[in-house]
Design an enzyme around this catalytic site. Sequence first.
Site, mmCIF file in Angstrom:
data_model
loop_
_atom_site.group_PDB
_atom_site.id
_atom_site.type_symbol
_atom_site.label_atom_id
_atom_site.label_comp_id
_atom_site.label_asym_id
_atom_site.label_seq_id
_atom_site.Cartn_x
_atom_site.Cartn_y
_atom_site.Cartn_z
ATOM 1 N N ALA A 1 -9.679 -9.099 5.734
ATOM 2 C CA ALA A 1 -10.816 -8.806 4.862
ATOM 3 C C ALA A 1 -11.206 -7.323 4.864
ATOM 4 C CB ALA A 1 -12.011 -9.680 5.254
ATOM 5 N N HIS B 1 0.856 -1.198 0.000
ATOM 6 C CA HIS B 1 0.000 0.000 0.000
ATOM 7 C C HIS B 1 0.887 1.242 0.000
ATOM 8 C CE1 HIS B 1 -3.527 2.413 0.641
ATOM 9 N NE2 HIS B 1 -2.883 3.053 1.595
ATOM 10 N N ASP C 1 -7.165 -2.440 3.417
ATOM 11 C CA ASP C 1 -5.772 -2.171 3.796
ATOM 12 C C ASP C 1 -5.526 -2.328 5.293
ATOM 13 O OD1 ASP C 1 -4.987 -1.632 1.115
ATOM 14 O OD2 ASP C 1 -5.905 0.338 1.273
HETATM 15 C C1 GRF Z 1 1.195 0.681 -5.945
HETATM 16 O O1 GRF Z 1 1.572 1.888 -5.356
HETATM 17 C C2 GRF Z 1 0.211 -0.059 -5.089
HETATM 18 O O2 GRF Z 1 0.518 -0.054 -3.734
HETATM 19 C C3 GRF Z 1 -1.012 0.763 -5.383
HETATM 20 O O3 GRF Z 1 -0.996 0.928 -6.766
HETATM 21 C C4 GRF Z 1 0.345 0.905 -7.190
HETATM 22 C C5 GRF Z 1 0.505 -0.212 -8.182
HETATM 23 O O4 GRF Z 1 1.394 0.120 -9.144
HETATM 24 N N1 GRF Z 1 -2.201 0.203 -4.842
HETATM 25 P P1 GRF Z 1 1.863 -0.965 -10.235
HETATM 26 O O5 GRF Z 1 0.618 -1.576 -10.849
HETATM 27 O O6 GRF Z 1 2.720 -1.978 -9.530
HETATM 28 O O7 GRF Z 1 2.641 -0.144 -11.223
#
Ligand code: GRF
Length: 187
Positions: free
Chosen positions: A141, A108, A144
């Site tokens: 579930a 995240h 985040d």
């Molecule tokens: C990452 O920052 C992930 O945590 C967020 O979206 C981004 C995904 O990037 N939820 P990618 O698809 O790996 O380029």
Amino acid sequence: MRIVVLVSGSGSNLQAVIDAVASGSLPVEIAAVGADRPGTFGIERAAAAGLDTFVVNFKDHAARTDWDAALLEAVAAYKPDYVVSSGFMRIVAPGFIDAFEGRYVNTHPALLPSFPGAHGVRDAMAYGVKVTGCTVHFADAGVDTGPIIAQTPVAILPGDTEDILHERIKVAERELLIKVLGDLAAA
Ligand code: GRF
């Protein structure tokens, strides 16, 4: 250690994992890469690397529970030790969490428990925090939520836009994800 990686988007974090595995610095086997929608660049990257791919299209399933069951079946078929949500923009069902309890890893782009949800970068900027970052955690579930494995702080700089900041966070996020996967493989 066998992993299945789930993506919804560009898959740049996935690419970093693919590269780390290919270079021999990450001793894991990527059993497959799955997506919740067709046409993602993440799936293209996986296919280009010769990996197994699957799509469980959310929009193809009339009921949410049908999609939940189809996703669980598709992932479980690869018998992964860990499932990695790398930019996978869906909350999975409790049944999925039960099946992969303590083995479902999410990344995240914020320092949880601050700024969960789909706009972690934007929300951190809007709040005005001076430091944000990324979190790798065992997902439950919730949105985040779940036990935190590791975090990296990233400063918000004058002149940052959401995109600029997110790109800087993703550099840290890739490193952190690979480190955590390496640690899990060594455990
Ligand atoms: C990452 O920052 C992930 O945590 C967020 O979206 C981004 C995904 O990037 N939820 P990618 O698809 O790996 O380029």
